[in-house]
Design an enzyme around this catalytic site. Structure first.
Site, PDB file in Angstrom:
ATOM      1  N   ASP A 343       3.037   7.205   1.596  1.00  0.00           N
ATOM      2  CA  ASP A 343       1.849   7.331   2.434  1.00  0.00           C
ATOM      3  C   ASP A 343       1.426   5.986   3.017  1.00  0.00           C
ATOM      4  O   ASP A 343       0.991   5.900   4.166  1.00  0.00           O
ATOM      5  CB  ASP A 343       0.699   7.988   1.667  1.00  0.00           C
ATOM      6  CG  ASP A 343       0.474   7.375   0.300  1.00  0.00           C
ATOM      7  OD1 ASP A 343       1.158   6.386  -0.012  1.00  0.00           O
ATOM      8  OD2 ASP A 343      -0.373   7.891  -0.451  1.00  0.00           O
ATOM      9  N   CYS A 344       1.558   4.901   2.250  1.00  0.00           N
ATOM     10  CA  CYS A 344       1.246   3.579   2.772  1.00  0.00           C
ATOM     11  C   CYS A 344       2.231   3.193   3.887  1.00  0.00           C
ATOM     12  O   CYS A 344       1.833   2.590   4.897  1.00  0.00           O
ATOM     13  CB  CYS A 344       1.288   2.543   1.658  1.00  0.00           C
ATOM     14  SG  CYS A 344       0.014   2.778   0.394  1.00  0.00           S
TER      15      CYS A 344
END
Length: 503
Positions: A343-344
């Protein structure tokens, strides 16, 4: 050159006809085709044939990470997998060589660690400390903690009776009776052996391998490790190994990344969420359409994204250390920590794409397209079979480990392997009766009855003699001669050997 006018590959044909066999396969030809195209300067990015060949190989990869092609491909003139979709060592090596020549090895779905990275990195130092029987030096502080934490005097506690006690608030998964029995049996019956010679040598070797993995994780995360709990445990393990060693000193240097002083005293936090906060903050600011008013903020945020992207994969043979690729990813915090997060990475990539369409005088220089491609490659590598994308690494856990209530249950690794390999319990197999059994996909040429009789005769009547004096001297001499030939082959081929299987 052979008698029939043909030229053999390695040496003149001297084998009897009954030992000769020819086999052709599509994956073998694809490997050589990719090798030739690579020598001609063709790559995955500039040659459609290479793209199709790589796609062909990746499409045929099996769930276990290997490849397998049936000899019936020759007869059918189309790719035919082995029965049961089994993989084959040699053919897997061929396909890997083809992907190496094409520069697309990272696209393979390689088998990965079975246990989640957070579990592994907690259990490794914990198991090391337990195996070392580590006990801290007794100090007045420890004596005070013992008095405060326990409901009875420390010296009177019977640890065998209380080892299963647990506060209800901490008991997420109540133990099954069979689980407690297994743990107690292992402790009572095996622990006395593992602390004595020669079994303590086995434990010593295991501890060395464990510490090797701990040092690898420390060095590739610049001694930050994946989170605060793992950081403390790995640092303690390094201190137990050598209190004055460089590994422990390097751990001390990164403690300020976790520790901070609050109004009520010293505190320890997780490593931080700098990338996460920066990317989401930039997205919110861009959505406000206040570009002219926040130019310095956008430029600083873009600069941080540029500097915090991971530029390379973990060092050395990271696959053998159960680390996935991370080149092009973004971590939860900064570049030093090195643990890719899907997700980052996605948020960092999204911000870079949004900022790439803005003038350089507002957001600074653009990130190179190749680095964006690397980020996409990381995201694709984390995609699971069901289409979802896991957080830290590709989902490789067995189904029985993914069941929620089974996480804290028994880990029947040996029984699980036995179930996978054999169709009946290992200790009930009569090996003399099953020696001639063979899976259909591996049995290219069925045995004649006379062949099995010869093998059985040699095994039953000669093996007992070759294990006893003086015939065992004959076997020792034969083994010495065999090793002499092995060493000669190794030295004359500079230890490359003839092929992957022989190597």
């Amino acid at each position: 050159m052979s008698k029939n006018g043909g030229i053999s590959a390695w040496e003149p044909v001297g084998t009897s006809r009954w030992l000769e066999v020819v086999q052709i396969c599509f994956t073998y030809a694809t490997w050589f085709a990719l090798s030739g195209l690579a020598a001609a300067g063709k790559t995955y990015h500039n040659c459609l044939a290479v793209c199709k060949a790589v796609g062909f190989l990746l499409k045929l990869q099996l769930d276990d990470g290997g490849w397998g092609e049936n000899y019936l491909s020759c007869k059918a003139k189309k790719f035919t997998p082995l029965e049961g979709n089994q993989s084959n060592l040699i053919q897997t090596a061929w396909n890997l060589m083809g992907l190496i020549h094409s520069g697309q090895l990272m696209q393979i779905n390689a088998p990965r660690a079975k246990m989640w990275c957070y579990f592994r990195l907690v259990y490794m130092p914990m198991s090391y400390l337990y195996g070392k029987r580590f006990v801290a030096p007794i100090s007045p502080l420890i004596l005070q903690l013992r008095e405060e934490l326990h409901t009875q005097p420390y010296n009177e506690i019977n640890w065998k009776k209380v080892c299963h006690l647990c506060a209800k608030v901490d008991l997420c998964f109540p133990h099954l009776l069979i689980q407690d029995l297994v743990w107690d049996s292992i402790y009572i019956f095996t622990e006395p052996f593992l602390t004595r010679w020669p079994f303590n040598k086995l434990r010593k070797k295991a501890l060395e391998i464990t510490m090797k993995h701990i040092h690898y994780e420390d060095e590739n995360s610049w001694y930050i490790d994946i989170a605060c709990v793992e950081k403390v445990l790995c640092m303690l393990a390094c201190w137990v190994e050598d209190p004055y060693g460089d590994y422990f000193k390097k751990h001390l240097a990164r403690l300020p990344d976790y520790i901070w002083i609050g109004e009520d005293g010293i505190k320890m936090q997780t490593f931080g969420s700098q990338l996460w906060d920066t990317s989401l903050g930039l997205e919110a600011l861009l959505a406000c359409k206040l570009t002219d008013e926040i130019r310095p903020t956008l430029m600083k945020g873009h600069d941080y994204l540029n500097k915090s992207q991971v530029r390379g994969n973990p060092s050395g043979d990271f696959r053998s250390m159960y680390r996935p690729i991370c080149k092009g990813s973004w971590t939860f915090s900064d570049q030093d920590q090195g643990w890719q997060v899907s997700d980052c990475t996605a948020e960092g990539l999204k911000c870079c794409l949004l900022l790439s369409v803005m003038p350089p005088e507002i957001v600074g220089g653009k990130i190179e397209p190749e680095r964006l491609y690397d980020a996409i490659n990381v995201l694709l590598s984390l995609q699971s079979k069901n289409g979802g994308i896991s957080a830290w690494e590709h989902a490789g856990t067995s189904k029985w480990l993914e069941v929620k209530r089974f996480v804290a249950r028994i880990n029947p690794l040996i029984l699980h392997l036995g179930k996978e390999i054999h169709t009946q319990p290992y200790n009930k197999i009569i090996w003399r009766k099953v020696r001639h059994l063979c899976a259909k996909e591996d049995l290219y040429f069925p045995h004649f009855l006379i062949q099995d009789l010869v093998w059985d005769g040699i095994y039953i009547f000669t093996e007992p003699f070759l294990t006893r004096w003086p015939f065992n001297k004959l076997r020792e001499r034969a083994l010495e001669t065999t090793m002499k030939h092995i060493h000669y082959e190794d030295e004359t081929s500079r230890y490359v050997n003839m092929a992957s299987l022989e190597k």
